[in-house]
Design a protein around this motif. Structure first.
Motif, PDB file in Angstrom:
ATOM      1  N   GLU A 114     -22.130  76.573  97.932  1.00 38.19           N
ATOM      2  CA  GLU A 114     -22.648  76.521  96.571  1.00 38.19           C
ATOM      3  C   GLU A 114     -23.673  75.409  96.405  1.00 38.19           C
ATOM      4  O   GLU A 114     -23.810  74.531  97.261  1.00 38.19           O
ATOM      5  N   ARG A 115     -24.383  75.463  95.296  1.00 38.79           N
ATOM      6  CA  ARG A 115     -25.371  74.429  94.981  1.00 38.79           C
ATOM      7  C   ARG A 115     -24.680  73.089  94.729  1.00 38.79           C
ATOM      8  O   ARG A 115     -23.571  73.036  94.207  1.00 38.79           O
ATOM      9  N   CYS A 116     -25.352  72.025  95.093  1.00 38.53           N
ATOM     10  CA  CYS A 116     -24.798  70.687  94.871  1.00 38.53           C
ATOM     11  C   CYS A 116     -24.836  70.356  93.379  1.00 38.53           C
ATOM     12  O   CYS A 116     -25.899  70.397  92.754  1.00 38.53           O
ATOM     13  N   CYS A 163     -22.756  71.615 100.499  1.00 34.94           N
ATOM     14  CA  CYS A 163     -23.485  72.208  99.376  1.00 34.94           C
ATOM     15  C   CYS A 163     -24.969  72.180  99.694  1.00 34.94           C
ATOM     16  O   CYS A 163     -25.375  71.653 100.741  1.00 34.94           O
ATOM     17  N   TRP A 164     -25.803  72.702  98.824  1.00 38.57           N
ATOM     18  CA  TRP A 164     -27.240  72.728  99.089  1.00 38.57           C
ATOM     19  C   TRP A 164     -28.032  72.304  97.855  1.00 38.57           C
ATOM     20  O   TRP A 164     -27.570  72.412  96.719  1.00 38.57           O
ATOM     21  N   VAL A 165     -29.249  71.803  98.113  1.00 37.33           N
ATOM     22  CA  VAL A 165     -30.194  71.458  97.049  1.00 37.33           C
ATOM     23  C   VAL A 165     -31.489  72.224  97.307  1.00 37.33           C
ATOM     24  O   VAL A 165     -31.830  72.525  98.448  1.00 37.33           O
ATOM     25  N   TYR A 166     -32.200  72.524  96.209  1.00 41.79           N
ATOM     26  CA  TYR A 166     -33.441  73.286  96.341  1.00 41.79           C
ATOM     27  C   TYR A 166     -34.363  72.942  95.186  1.00 41.79           C
ATOM     28  O   TYR A 166     -33.969  73.026  94.018  1.00 41.79           O
ATOM     29  N   ARG A 206     -34.608  75.409 100.780  1.00 41.09           N
ATOM     30  CA  ARG A 206     -33.216  75.014 100.572  1.00 41.09           C
ATOM     31  C   ARG A 206     -32.783  74.036 101.662  1.00 41.09           C
ATOM     32  O   ARG A 206     -33.047  74.260 102.853  1.00 41.09           O
ATOM     33  N   ASP A 208     -31.868  72.107  89.074  1.00 37.41           N
ATOM     34  CA  ASP A 208     -31.069  73.119  88.372  1.00 37.41           C
ATOM     35  C   ASP A 208     -29.821  72.557  87.712  1.00 37.41           C
ATOM     36  O   ASP A 208     -28.899  73.316  87.387  1.00 37.41           O
TER      37      ASP A 208
END
Length: 245
Positions: free
Chosen positions: A111-113, A146-149, A177, A215
């Motif tokens: 999931e997104r960070c 997690c991921w950042v974009y 990403r 986001d």
């Protein structure tokens, strides 16, 4: 005349009874299925029950039994079938099997960070000809990957806690990403100038920096000592792997 008429009735009755007995013997019907012959009170020919009635009843009963028992049983079998075909259909509905050997969380999508999972800091500043460059580092401090974009949001704050005019300019760089394992970091490059421009005579001094991760709505706040000119302009690149420029 009466005697001859009675004789003819007796003869006809004997003929009918003989035919009934011969038919019963020829069909092999059991004694229990035979029907009796009842003489009429007025001397008319007796009523004779058909010897085929037992056969018709038995066949009808067999047909009814098949219609009321076999078909529902077959339908129920199809509905409750647990054979290979049913198992295959259930497998297709359930999708591909999960990889074995892992915990219940294995295979869960990353999931997104979220803001609460990140820590931030400004790295070493690279100065030259009035221009300043520094990495804005975010680190995954959670126990999950997690991921950042994309781009962060920025607001400068002075030493009194008041927000300063901040113009965040996104650099023309394609974002990608960045996946962060626990403890890993990513960075964005911040650029500002300390040379007054236009009608500026002095540049406001920032003491802290508010950071809004990509986001997200919640923010982080970190120390940031800088005099940002050009009407509070901060250039920013999208998040990239690593913690250095």
């Amino acid at each position: 005349m009466k005697r001859s008429s009675g004789a003819r009735r007796l003869t006809a009755l004997s003929t009918v009874m003989a035919g009934v007995l011969m038919a019963s013997a020829a069909c092999g019907s059991p004694a229990s299925s035979e029907r009796s012959v009842t003489p009429a009170a007025d001397g008319a020919l007796p009523r004779i029950a058909s010897v085929n009635a037992p056969l018709a009843d038995a066949k009808a009963a067999g047909v009814d039994a098949r219609l009321t028992d076999a078909k529902p049983a077959e339908a129920n079998a199809r509905l409750t079938d647990t054979g290979p075909k049913a198992a295959g259909a259930n497998a297709r509905l359930a999708g591909p099997p999960a990889a074995g050997g892992g915990s219940s969380g294995a295979g869960t999508a990353v999931e997104r960070c979220r803001t609460g999972a990140l820590a931030a800091r400004v790295g070493a500043v690279d100065a030259g000809a009035g221009q300043r460059y520094a990495p804005l580092v975010v680190t995954n401090r959670s126990a999950r990957t997690c991921w950042v974009y994309g781009f962060v949001g920025l607001i400068m704050i002075d030493r009194n806690g008041d927000a300063l005019r901040t113009r965040t300019r996104r650099e023309s760089v394609q974002p990608h990403r960045v996946t962060l394992r626990p403890g890993a970091g990513a960075h964005a490059r911040i650029h500002w100038t300390e040379v007054p421009s236009g009608r500026e005579t002095r540049c406001p001094a920032a003491a802290r920096l508010m950071i809004i991760p990509p986001d997200e709505v919640a923010h982080l706040e970190i120390p940031f000592t800088a005099a940002v000119c050009d009407d509070g302009r901060l250039g920013i690149t999208p998040m990239a792997p690593g913690t250095r420029l």
